[in-house]
Design a protein around this motif. Sequence first.
Motif, PDB file in Angstrom:
ATOM      1  N   LEU A 158      -7.313  41.004  49.764  1.00 13.79           N
ATOM      2  CA  LEU A 158      -6.549  40.275  50.784  1.00 13.79           C
ATOM      3  C   LEU A 158      -5.923  41.233  51.790  1.00 13.79           C
ATOM      4  O   LEU A 158      -5.876  40.976  52.980  1.00 13.79           O
ATOM      5  CB  LEU A 158      -5.455  39.421  50.133  1.00 13.79           C
ATOM      6  CG  LEU A 158      -5.957  38.187  49.387  1.00 13.79           C
ATOM      7  CD1 LEU A 158      -4.828  37.524  48.606  1.00 13.79           C
ATOM      8  CD2 LEU A 158      -6.569  37.190  50.363  1.00 13.79           C
ATOM      9  N   THR A 201     -13.851  34.034  47.552  1.00 11.70           N
ATOM     10  CA  THR A 201     -12.863  32.954  47.716  1.00 11.70           C
ATOM     11  C   THR A 201     -11.610  33.397  48.463  1.00 11.70           C
ATOM     12  O   THR A 201     -10.885  32.557  48.979  1.00 11.70           O
ATOM     13  CB  THR A 201     -12.410  32.413  46.344  1.00 11.70           C
ATOM     14  OG1 THR A 201     -11.735  33.457  45.648  1.00 11.70           O
ATOM     15  CG2 THR A 201     -13.596  31.946  45.515  1.00 11.70           C
ATOM     16  N   LYS A 202     -11.310  34.713  48.469  1.00  9.42           N
ATOM     17  CA  LYS A 202     -10.053  35.223  49.012  1.00  9.42           C
ATOM     18  C   LYS A 202      -8.859  34.499  48.390  1.00  9.42           C
ATOM     19  O   LYS A 202      -7.848  34.282  49.037  1.00  9.42           O
ATOM     20  CB  LYS A 202     -10.008  35.061  50.541  1.00  9.42           C
ATOM     21  CG  LYS A 202     -11.224  35.595  51.276  1.00  9.42           C
ATOM     22  CD  LYS A 202     -11.045  37.042  51.684  1.00  9.42           C
ATOM     23  CE  LYS A 202     -12.078  37.541  52.657  1.00  9.42           C
ATOM     24  NZ  LYS A 202     -13.469  37.332  52.267  1.00  9.42           N
ATOM     25  N   SER A 203      -9.013  34.093  47.135  1.00 17.65           N
ATOM     26  CA  SER A 203      -7.951  33.337  46.483  1.00 17.65           C
ATOM     27  C   SER A 203      -7.444  34.086  45.254  1.00 17.65           C
ATOM     28  O   SER A 203      -8.210  34.490  44.387  1.00 17.65           O
ATOM     29  CB  SER A 203      -8.472  31.953  46.087  1.00 17.65           C
ATOM     30  OG  SER A 203      -7.781  31.487  44.939  1.00 17.65           O
ATOM     31  N   LEU A 204      -6.122  34.264  45.212  1.00 18.62           N
ATOM     32  CA  LEU A 204      -5.485  34.960  44.090  1.00 18.62           C
ATOM     33  C   LEU A 204      -5.712  34.224  42.780  1.00 18.62           C
ATOM     34  O   LEU A 204      -6.147  34.814  41.796  1.00 18.62           O
ATOM     35  CB  LEU A 204      -3.983  35.020  44.361  1.00 18.62           C
ATOM     36  CG  LEU A 204      -3.377  36.348  44.748  1.00 18.62           C
ATOM     37  CD1 LEU A 204      -1.919  36.172  45.076  1.00 18.62           C
ATOM     38  CD2 LEU A 204      -3.525  37.331  43.605  1.00 18.62           C
ATOM     39  N   SER A 205      -5.411  32.912  42.786  1.00 16.55           N
ATOM     40  CA  SER A 205      -5.460  32.186  41.517  1.00 16.55           C
ATOM     41  C   SER A 205      -6.883  32.072  40.993  1.00 16.55           C
ATOM     42  O   SER A 205      -7.117  32.267  39.802  1.00 16.55           O
ATOM     43  CB  SER A 205      -4.805  30.812  41.637  1.00 16.55           C
ATOM     44  OG  SER A 205      -5.027  30.277  42.908  1.00 16.55           O
ATOM     45  N   LYS A 206      -7.849  31.794  41.886  1.00 16.72           N
ATOM     46  CA  LYS A 206      -9.239  31.695  41.415  1.00 16.72           C
ATOM     47  C   LYS A 206      -9.712  33.039  40.848  1.00 16.72           C
ATOM     48  O   LYS A 206     -10.384  33.091  39.823  1.00 16.72           O
ATOM     49  CB  LYS A 206     -10.165  31.246  42.545  1.00 16.72           C
ATOM     50  CG  LYS A 206     -10.064  29.760  42.824  1.00 16.72           C
ATOM     51  CD  LYS A 206     -10.938  29.343  43.999  1.00 16.72           C
ATOM     52  CE  LYS A 206     -10.509  27.969  44.486  1.00 16.72           C
ATOM     53  NZ  LYS A 206     -10.604  27.822  45.941  1.00 16.72           N
ATOM     54  N   THR A 207      -9.353  34.127  41.529  1.00 11.98           N
ATOM     55  CA  THR A 207      -9.757  35.453  41.061  1.00 11.98           C
ATOM     56  C   THR A 207      -9.195  35.730  39.666  1.00 11.98           C
ATOM     57  O   THR A 207      -9.910  36.216  38.784  1.00 11.98           O
ATOM     58  CB  THR A 207      -9.269  36.538  42.041  1.00 11.98           C
ATOM     59  OG1 THR A 207      -9.702  36.193  43.350  1.00 11.98           O
ATOM     60  CG2 THR A 207      -9.793  37.901  41.677  1.00 11.98           C
ATOM     61  N   ASP A 263       4.513  30.541  48.115  1.00 10.55           N
ATOM     62  CA  ASP A 263       3.637  31.709  48.194  1.00 10.55           C
ATOM     63  C   ASP A 263       3.554  32.442  46.865  1.00 10.55           C
ATOM     64  O   ASP A 263       2.688  33.289  46.671  1.00 10.55           O
ATOM     65  CB  ASP A 263       4.111  32.663  49.304  1.00 10.55           C
ATOM     66  CG  ASP A 263       3.770  32.110  50.687  1.00 10.55           C
ATOM     67  OD1 ASP A 263       2.805  31.334  50.785  1.00 10.55           O
ATOM     68  OD2 ASP A 263       4.471  32.448  51.659  1.00 10.55           O
ATOM     69  N   PRO A 310       0.314  31.069  43.681  1.00 16.25           N
ATOM     70  CA  PRO A 310      -1.001  31.617  43.303  1.00 16.25           C
ATOM     71  C   PRO A 310      -0.913  32.763  42.302  1.00 16.25           C
ATOM     72  O   PRO A 310      -1.880  33.034  41.594  1.00 16.25           O
ATOM     73  CB  PRO A 310      -1.577  32.125  44.632  1.00 16.25           C
ATOM     74  CG  PRO A 310      -0.826  31.410  45.676  1.00 16.25           C
ATOM     75  CD  PRO A 310       0.533  31.144  45.121  1.00 16.25           C
ATOM     76  N   THR A 311       0.232  33.440  42.230  1.00 16.74           N
ATOM     77  CA  THR A 311       0.360  34.566  41.290  1.00 16.74           C
ATOM     78  C   THR A 311       0.888  34.091  39.933  1.00 16.74           C
ATOM     79  O   THR A 311       0.908  34.856  38.976  1.00 16.74           O
ATOM     80  CB  THR A 311       1.316  35.657  41.810  1.00 16.74           C
ATOM     81  OG1 THR A 311       2.639  35.121  41.860  1.00 16.74           O
ATOM     82  CG2 THR A 311       0.921  36.134  43.184  1.00 16.74           C
ATOM     83  N   ALA A 354      -7.564  41.076  43.697  1.00 15.18           N
ATOM     84  CA  ALA A 354      -7.430  40.059  44.740  1.00 15.18           C
ATOM     85  C   ALA A 354      -6.458  40.515  45.835  1.00 15.18           C
ATOM     86  O   ALA A 354      -6.730  40.355  47.029  1.00 15.18           O
ATOM     87  CB  ALA A 354      -6.962  38.743  44.131  1.00 15.18           C
TER      88      ALA A 354
END
Lengths: 235, 107
Positions: free
Chosen positions: A182, B85-91, A17, A20-21, A178
């Motif tokens: 979310l 996208t609701k995506s951290l990495s893409k954002t 998890d 992505p960060t 983001a």
Amino acid sequence: MTEPIHNEKTFFDGVKDCLPTLFGYISIGFAFGVVGIASHLSTFEIFLLSLLVYAGAAQFIFCGLFVAGTPASAIILTTFIVNLRHFLMALSVAPTFKKDSMLRNVGFGTLLTDETYGVAMTKLAQGQRLSANWMDGLNMTAYLSWIAASVIGAVVGKWIPNPESWGLDFALTAMFVALLILNLQSTPKGKVTHYLLLILYMGIAMFVLMNFLPGHLAVLISTLLVALIGVLTEK
Amino acid sequence: MTTWTMVLLIAACALVTWLPRVIPFILVKSVTLPSFVMRLLAYIPICILSALVFESLFTEGEHMTTVAWLNFGAFIPTLFIALWTKSLSKTVIVGVITMAILRYFFA
């Protein structure tokens, strides 16, 4: 998501998890290393700051103040104020881990950052149960990549004149955007308007307060103020 | 060469950063917070995340807060990608690339 919801999240779920960060951590950490070298800090001092202080914004401000010859007392006071927002974050996430031992709770607090906090609160808002191992996995991954990225930034920093021109510093803002989206997405339907209104108030509060306060103080005061409005106006 | 003064300075900064991070965890473990405080805390994530976004969209001006136009310009596509996208990495990737392009042309 195929696993049943009562399954305890593992350390490796936490690592996963955090992935992505990571781009955000690595770009900001790297940029910090480069800025540190440009501010006449040594690679070892950059390493020490990331290892011990471990707070992105404050570390950049440290560089700025140090290179300007600011007295130590003012550097320490500024660092304290810049990082005081963690107090609010810690207070709001801590009840989740009340059942875990004191030592582990101290561990969670020690490695709390804006981003890991954002990820944890997003998972909570999505109705997931967080475990202590999951939190450690998330925290350790973030911590180690931050240290590694800033040291790499320091080592190659001599050849890179200006990390800003790469847009790397904006990774932080993008990550907050983001995480905010979310979080909002997982808000119960009936509450979305209330939350959007609060975000509008935050914009106004920040705009007004930044007229006479530094940004980090404006963050603290408007957060408290608007959270209070949130409680008073909830149905 | 790293001086002891520097090591002490970094250690002091580490201490003042560490205390506000851990005290709430210790506090919550030993006392139950009043329900009003718990309700207030529920709003902290949204408030603090939006505060951090707004902090980068505004600049403390000489006389008045102004909009940081470059950041604002990168913010729009970043927000769009986050919603889409609701995506951290893409954002984050789109945000950084947009910022790099904007700085190349306007800064």
